[in-house]
Design a protein around this motif. Structure first.
Motif, PDB file in Angstrom:
ATOM      1  N   UNK A  94       0.824  -1.209   0.000  1.00  0.00           N
ATOM      2  CA  UNK A  94       0.000   0.000   0.000  1.00  0.00           C
ATOM      3  C   UNK A  94       0.858   1.258   0.000  1.00  0.00           C
ATOM      4  N   UNK A  95       1.939   1.230   0.742  1.00  0.00           N
ATOM      5  CA  UNK A  95       2.750   2.428   0.962  1.00  0.00           C
ATOM      6  C   UNK A  95       3.814   2.634  -0.099  1.00  0.00           C
ATOM      7  N   UNK A  96       4.194   1.569  -0.817  1.00  0.00           N
ATOM      8  CA  UNK A  96       5.285   1.660  -1.785  1.00  0.00           C
ATOM      9  C   UNK A  96       4.847   2.414  -3.039  1.00  0.00           C
ATOM     10  N   UNK A  97       5.782   3.131  -3.682  1.00  0.00           N
ATOM     11  CA  UNK A  97       5.464   3.776  -4.971  1.00  0.00           C
ATOM     12  C   UNK A  97       5.162   2.712  -6.017  1.00  0.00           C
ATOM     13  N   UNK A  98       4.118   2.903  -6.793  1.00  0.00           N
ATOM     14  CA  UNK A  98       3.634   1.876  -7.727  1.00  0.00           C
ATOM     15  C   UNK A  98       4.657   1.556  -8.812  1.00  0.00           C
ATOM     16  N   UNK A  99       5.346   2.592  -9.325  1.00  0.00           N
ATOM     17  CA  UNK A  99       6.218   2.373 -10.471  1.00  0.00           C
ATOM     18  C   UNK A  99       7.486   1.590 -10.128  1.00  0.00           C
ATOM     19  N   UNK A 100       7.993   1.755  -8.919  1.00  0.00           N
ATOM     20  CA  UNK A 100       9.250   1.110  -8.550  1.00  0.00           C
ATOM     21  C   UNK A 100       9.228   0.794  -7.058  1.00  0.00           C
ATOM     22  N   UNK A 101       8.480  -0.232  -6.666  1.00  0.00           N
ATOM     23  CA  UNK A 101       8.296  -0.489  -5.240  1.00  0.00           C
ATOM     24  C   UNK A 101       9.484  -1.146  -4.552  1.00  0.00           C
ATOM     25  N   UNK A 102      10.380  -1.790  -5.304  1.00  0.00           N
ATOM     26  CA  UNK A 102      11.409  -2.638  -4.690  1.00  0.00           C
ATOM     27  C   UNK A 102      12.311  -1.905  -3.692  1.00  0.00           C
ATOM     28  N   UNK A 103      12.847  -0.697  -4.012  1.00  0.00           N
ATOM     29  CA  UNK A 103      13.716  -0.034  -3.024  1.00  0.00           C
ATOM     30  C   UNK A 103      13.000   0.270  -1.715  1.00  0.00           C
ATOM     31  N   UNK A 104      11.750   0.742  -1.801  1.00  0.00           N
ATOM     32  CA  UNK A 104      10.996   1.006  -0.576  1.00  0.00           C
ATOM     33  C   UNK A 104      10.748  -0.285   0.195  1.00  0.00           C
ATOM     34  N   UNK A 105      10.345  -1.345  -0.515  1.00  0.00           N
ATOM     35  CA  UNK A 105      10.043  -2.607   0.152  1.00  0.00           C
ATOM     36  C   UNK A 105      11.286  -3.217   0.791  1.00  0.00           C
ATOM     37  N   UNK A 106      12.474  -2.950   0.213  1.00  0.00           N
ATOM     38  CA  UNK A 106      13.703  -3.412   0.841  1.00  0.00           C
ATOM     39  C   UNK A 106      13.881  -2.807   2.220  1.00  0.00           C
TER      40      UNK A 106
END
Length: 413
Positions: A346-358
């Motif tokens: 929900x919180x991660x940016x849609x276009x490039x979620x991987x760095x946030x999810x890390x």
């Protein structure tokens, strides 16, 4: 929705189940393998903890790798490295080599998990995202739940731990083949095929940075989202801490009140079965009523159960209370199945979620890694009831943090 989820089975749910089956089978054998190499109990515990440490250390590099090469290739790379680590196990002639092999497995599990999480965050529509991620969590839990039983059957049939190690190798190899030869998630769900999301996102009211700069790297993303990570990330780590604490507290509490190993295993097994049985119900609650309606009952049930457990050690009915509260903890944990992945998506940016999810998964993994250490440290200097109550107190602090900072508008629609 059902058709969409069925299409995810060969690329997401199938590999998850296979990987978890292998992990679930080998985890109970790690302390035994360490002791056979000459380790004492304390050292065996450290070797076993290398799996969690590997997962903790792998989250940030996983975010970078997924952002660079995409979800599918990241899973293939992680699978190949995990296969190399598994192949090391039969030939581990020292504690150091065994520890490296276990650490590698945990590190690769972090990459594998983040790649699936990133794909789901980018492609699954908001209105059934929680159910899709709860099913992902349920697939993993089922593998971890079933793995030890398969290990027991193999040990009974062969009398050798080597059979379990080869089962792990087969599971990891099959995972790599399924990911490599199966449909490519990123091509299967290109931008034009992704179902549109209705309304806003669960980040409404959070004043999150927008998608501008979505291709930022891991560390710039951490700085950009520092406010969200410091608030909801720490709250999420408290939930991870409760989940990890139950795996340590319940067996030790059973020992403290004088129960035998079979009874303790039965109680913990019942708690785990209740946990697994509710994984899809958790997704239903989150999608239909909002994320807060899953997290609050879960946190309160587990927190108050730990506090109540701490007060029952000296009672004549201590065993009854242990059984009842272990069951309540299992129900509470089941109600939060998939919650941390859903919040991260929900919180991660849609276009490039991987760095946030890390970054998000690093915080949740840190909570899971810290809880057993906090409990063990307190138990070493104070009665076990004090250490158990402290776990409940941590849960109540996390509950307050969720209540204060959990998004309302987007997630409660």
């Amino acid at each position: 929705m059902s058709r969409f989820l069925l299409r995810l089975a060969p690329m997401i749910y199938g590999p998850t189940l296979l990987f978890a089956l292998g992990q679930g089978a080998i985890i109970p054998l790690i302390p035994t393998m360490a002791t056979q190499l000459g380790a004492d109990l304390a050292t065996s515990g450290l070797v076993a903890s290398a799996l969690v440490v590997g997962q903790l250390c792998g989250n940030i590099p996983a975010g970078w790798l997924v952002a660079k090469v995409g979800e599918r290739f990241a899973m293939v790379i992680a699978g190949v490295l995990a296969l190399a680590g598994a192949i090391m196990l039969p030939f581990a002639g020292s504690i150091a080599v065994l520890t490296v092999a276990i650490f590698t497995n945990g590190f690769c599990a972090a990459v594998f998990g983040l790649a699936r999480h990133s794909f789901m965050a980018s492609n699954v529509p908001f209105h059934f995202r929680a159910r899709a991620l709860a099913l992902l969590g349920g697939s993993y839990r089922f593998g971890i739940f079933l793995g030890p039983f398969i290990a027991a059957l193999l040990l009974s049939a062969t009398g050798s731990a080597a059979a379990v190690i080869w089962f792990l190798i087969i599971c990891v190899a099959a995972t790599v083949l399924l990911v490599w030869l199966g449909p490519d998630p990123e091509r299967e769900y290109g931008a034009g095929e992704r179902p549109a999301e209705a309304g806003g996102t669960a980040t409404a009211g959070m004043s999150l940075p927008d998608a501008e700069g979505a291709r930022e790297g891991v560390f710039r993303t951490m700085v950009r989202f520092r406010s969200v990570l410091a608030r909801l990330g720490l709250a999420a780590s408290s939930l991870s801490a409760l989940r990890a604490a139950r795996q340590v507290v319940l067996p030790l509490w059973g020992v403290a009140i004088g129960l035998d190993a079979q009874t303790i295993a039965l109680v913990v097994g019942i708690s785990g079965a209740l946990d697994f049985a509710l994984f899809y119900a958790s997704g239903q609650v989150m999608d239909r009523f909002g994320r807060l309606w899953a997290v609050m009952p879960s946190m309160l049930m587990m927190s108050f159960s730990f506090l109540a457990l701490a007060l029952t050690g000296g009672l004549n009915s201590a065993t009854t209370w242990f059984v009842v509260l272990a069951a309540v903890i299992g129900v509470g944990n089941g109600l939060s199945s998939g919650l941390l992945m859903t919040l991260g998506a929900d919180l991660a940016p849609r276009q490039n979620p991987a760095p946030f999810l890390g970054s998000w998964r690093t915080l949740t993994s840190a909570g899971a890694a810290a809880a057993p250490l906090i409990f063990s440290g307190l138990a070493a200097i104070a009665p076990i009831a004090v250490a158990t109550g402290a776990m409940g107190a941590i849960g109540l602090l996390g509950t307050a943090a969720f209540l204060r900072w959990m998004p309302r508008k987007g997630s409660e629609r």
